[in-house]
Design an enzyme around this catalytic site. Sequence first.
Site, PDB file in Angstrom:
ATOM      1  N   HIS A 156     -11.200  10.146   7.746  1.00 34.94           N
ATOM      2  CA  HIS A 156     -10.991   8.715   7.898  1.00 34.94           C
ATOM      3  C   HIS A 156     -10.364   8.312   9.225  1.00 34.94           C
ATOM      4  CE1 HIS A 156     -10.282   4.606   6.662  1.00 34.94           C
ATOM      5  NE2 HIS A 156      -8.970   4.727   6.761  1.00 34.94           N
ATOM      6  N   SER A 200      -2.823   1.012  11.540  1.00 34.02           N
ATOM      7  CA  SER A 200      -3.827   1.324  12.561  1.00 34.02           C
ATOM      8  C   SER A 200      -4.302   0.085  13.309  1.00 34.02           C
ATOM      9  CB  SER A 200      -5.013   2.062  11.949  1.00 34.02           C
ATOM     10  OG  SER A 200      -5.526   1.352  10.840  1.00 34.02           O
ATOM     11  N   GLU A 218      -7.175   4.059  18.109  1.00 29.87           N
ATOM     12  CA  GLU A 218      -7.309   5.383  17.488  1.00 29.87           C
ATOM     13  C   GLU A 218      -7.592   6.487  18.502  1.00 29.87           C
ATOM     14  OE1 GLU A 218      -9.681   7.459  13.719  1.00 29.87           O
ATOM     15  OE2 GLU A 218     -10.088   5.365  14.243  1.00 29.87           O
ATOM     16  N   ARG A 267      -1.024   9.084   2.007  1.00 29.25           N
ATOM     17  CA  ARG A 267      -2.426   9.496   1.925  1.00 29.25           C
ATOM     18  C   ARG A 267      -2.628  11.008   1.940  1.00 29.25           C
ATOM     19  NH1 ARG A 267      -5.372   4.991   5.815  1.00 29.25           N
ATOM     20  NH2 ARG A 267      -5.329   3.336   4.262  1.00 29.25           N
ATOM     21  N   GLU A 305       0.845  -1.194   0.000  1.00 30.26           N
ATOM     22  CA  GLU A 305       0.000   0.000   0.000  1.00 30.26           C
ATOM     23  C   GLU A 305       0.880   1.243   0.000  1.00 30.26           C
ATOM     24  OE1 GLU A 305      -4.001  -1.731   2.141  1.00 30.26           O
ATOM     25  OE2 GLU A 305      -2.633  -0.560   3.352  1.00 30.26           O
TER      26      GLU A 305
END
Length: 532
Positions: free
Chosen positions: A347, A387, A371, A286, A121
């Site tokens: 997000h 995460s 988170e 991102r 990713e």
Amino acid sequence: MHSTIEHQCDVLIIGSGAAGLSHALKLADHCQVIVLSKSDISEGSTKYAQGGIAAVFDENDSIASHVEDTLLAGDGLCDKDAVEFTASQAKTCMQWLIDFGMPFDRENSENGETRFHLTREGGHSHRRILHSADATGAAVQVTLIEAVQQHPNIHLFQRYNAVDLIKSQHAENHLLGAYVWNRKRERVEIIRSKFVSLATGGASKVYQYTSNPDVSSGDGIAMAWRAGCRVANMEFNQFHPTCLYHPDAKNFLISEALRGEGAKLCHPDGTPFMHKFDKRGDLASRDIVARAIDFEMKRLGADCMYLDISHKPSDFIVKHFPNIYRKCRSLGIDITKQPIPVVPAAHYSCGGVVTDKYAKTDIANLYAIGEVAYTGLHGANRMASNSLLECIVYAHSAAAHISTRLNKDVLEEKVNAWDESKVSDSDEEVIIQHNWHELRLFMWDYVGIVRTNKRLERASHRIELLQQEVNDYYSNFKVSNNLLELRNLLTVAELIVKCAKQRKESRGLHFNLDYPNKLDDPKPTIIKNNVK
């Protein structure tokens, strides 16, 4: 006035995602655990995570490389110790999950041996993402729920909201438990516990457009702040670059793994554009991809951009992304032949309650995991698939720390009952809905992907007005789910804006047009609530 119902346990875990459930499983052989779930136990952000979990399983990869990639994505603000701790614990924690039956995808190697299929990713220099097709989070949640439901020492309280943490009046910096709202019976109850662990997830519901489920309203961050904990880096809200743009596709994420397997971001006419923004192109981190999409949408006056993987063989697409393929097909989009319309959406909260590597907060017996916490792992931008990893690594380290302290004496201190004798049922619930929509809209407009000082000031004034309204409302009317969430979302919005106003630079996920450059010596934004 009815007497308030009290429950007792050793550890109260508020939240039932990957962090809360794995924490419960690590503790339950040693003590009695209550897990509080705001909705059904299967609901929460974990369920919607598609991509996977980063861990070094490839012999050509290394922990040092995972650390280096994470530090680069964090744009100068990661805590290196936290990054090294997390990356070094990853394989052990994943093996623990695998031992519970986690169905990570496998493949046959060239010599015929079975191994884990690893994908790649954005931000990762190697293939190191363990995954279960394109629905990894759902598989994690199912695996953990099955284990939790079989353990006699784990007690599930579903459809309960945490209202506030209960602080000791005599032992400074110590909790006695929490006030919780039973949504089924519509009453406030007390849970007394030796330890409280917050695993409530993030706060992306503060924005109008989000990939998160409805339960992500920042409850743990707000409760910890009201109790006196520090919070940090709340200005760094990650906007996932690619959420499905369709009127019937609420919150549906298009996994970053598509770009890892060769998907290209394009204009409506099919022209690729990411090469203009970063040398890594579609595999940039991102923050860069989200800003690029936002920039191109505004420049062209377009409602969305497009993600195209149709140049890959159709059987490859359907095999690797069955969940995304089915969802898009149900909306009339065949991703084997057509590009996918996408937009950025809020997000992930990179900031949160300040913790150490054992997930300890500023309050002696309060922990924060996942988170909800600021560990220093993510810095100014979270790298994909770190995460769920953080959830499990810190759930384990927190459990190890709590286990050494379980035999300490319990504080025998009276807890005040919840007094509802002076409040009444609200006949204007619609006011809460209006305030809620107003908050989410101006946070999107003023504190979104691109910010300015003027926008932040406007947001700050609006938050103050709404907080006054909600405080008046809260003191006059009975507790409700929407009222509790709005109160917490306003607290989180205030913290985001406070942190954003303190950062006089643009870095990672925080981009302010009035401070476009980076500072030479960046520091985390840490703020303290001086409650008594």
